[in-house]
Motif scaffolding. Structure first.
Motif, mmCIF file in Angstrom:
data_model
loop_
_atom_site.group_PDB
_atom_site.id
_atom_site.type_symbol
_atom_site.label_atom_id
_atom_site.label_comp_id
_atom_site.label_asym_id
_atom_site.label_seq_id
_atom_site.Cartn_x
_atom_site.Cartn_y
_atom_site.Cartn_z
ATOM 1 N N VAL A 3 0.865 -1.179 0.000
ATOM 2 C CA VAL A 3 0.000 0.000 0.000
ATOM 3 C C VAL A 3 0.900 1.228 0.000
ATOM 4 N N TYR A 4 0.640 2.152 -0.939
ATOM 5 C CA TYR A 4 1.430 3.376 -1.067
ATOM 6 C C TYR A 4 0.503 4.566 -0.927
ATOM 7 N N LEU A 5 0.725 5.368 0.110
ATOM 8 C CA LEU A 5 -0.075 6.570 0.342
ATOM 9 C C LEU A 5 0.681 7.758 -0.215
ATOM 10 N N THR A 6 0.009 8.538 -1.048
ATOM 11 C CA THR A 6 0.666 9.668 -1.690
ATOM 12 C C THR A 6 -0.130 10.942 -1.440
ATOM 13 N N THR A 7 0.318 12.012 -2.005
ATOM 14 C CA THR A 7 -0.321 13.308 -1.848
ATOM 15 C C THR A 7 -0.636 13.867 -3.226
ATOM 16 N N GLY A 8 -1.202 15.026 -3.253
ATOM 17 C CA GLY A 8 -1.517 15.666 -4.528
ATOM 18 C C GLY A 8 -2.929 16.220 -4.500
ATOM 19 N N LEU A 39 3.517 13.269 4.200
ATOM 20 C CA LEU A 39 3.743 13.488 5.629
ATOM 21 C C LEU A 39 3.998 14.973 5.888
ATOM 22 N N GLN A 40 4.779 15.606 5.041
ATOM 23 C CA GLN A 40 5.119 17.023 5.207
ATOM 24 C C GLN A 40 3.901 17.924 5.080
ATOM 25 N N ASP A 41 3.014 17.624 4.140
ATOM 26 C CA ASP A 41 1.860 18.510 3.941
ATOM 27 C C ASP A 41 0.640 18.122 4.777
ATOM 28 N N GLY A 42 0.764 17.088 5.583
ATOM 29 C CA GLY A 42 -0.320 16.721 6.499
ATOM 30 C C GLY A 42 -1.353 15.777 5.924
ATOM 31 N N THR A 43 -1.164 15.275 4.711
ATOM 32 C CA THR A 43 -2.097 14.319 4.131
ATOM 33 C C THR A 43 -2.113 13.032 4.951
#
Length: 79
Positions: A3-8, A39-43
């Protein structure tokens, strides 16, 4: 399965998974891959992950990973 959690940008298309479904999927597999930007942007918050799982930080998803994008009510599978 990885499982890969990403942002955007918030995703509105694709299969939707609730936070609880993602939590239990990660818990069952014992590991999760996270984009450091999420992690940095709080997602993603490490406090929301199951205890005892192995967390890998990588800017690119591993092969054969289930890539999840943020959505208004949880996560969406990237097509």
């Amino acid at each position: 399965m990885k499982v890969y959690l990403t942002t955007g940008k918030t995703a509105f298309q694709g299969q939707e998974l609730t936070d609880r479904q993602v939590f239990y999927t990660i818990w069952n597999h014992g590991e999760v891959y996270i984009d450091p930007r999420a992690l940095q942007d709080g997602t993603v918050s490490l406090e929301d992950l199951p205890r005892g799982v192995t967390v890998h930080f990588t800017p690119e998803p591993p092969e054969d990973a289930l890539v999840l994008l943020p959505s208004p009510r949880g996560w969406r599978v990237k097509s």
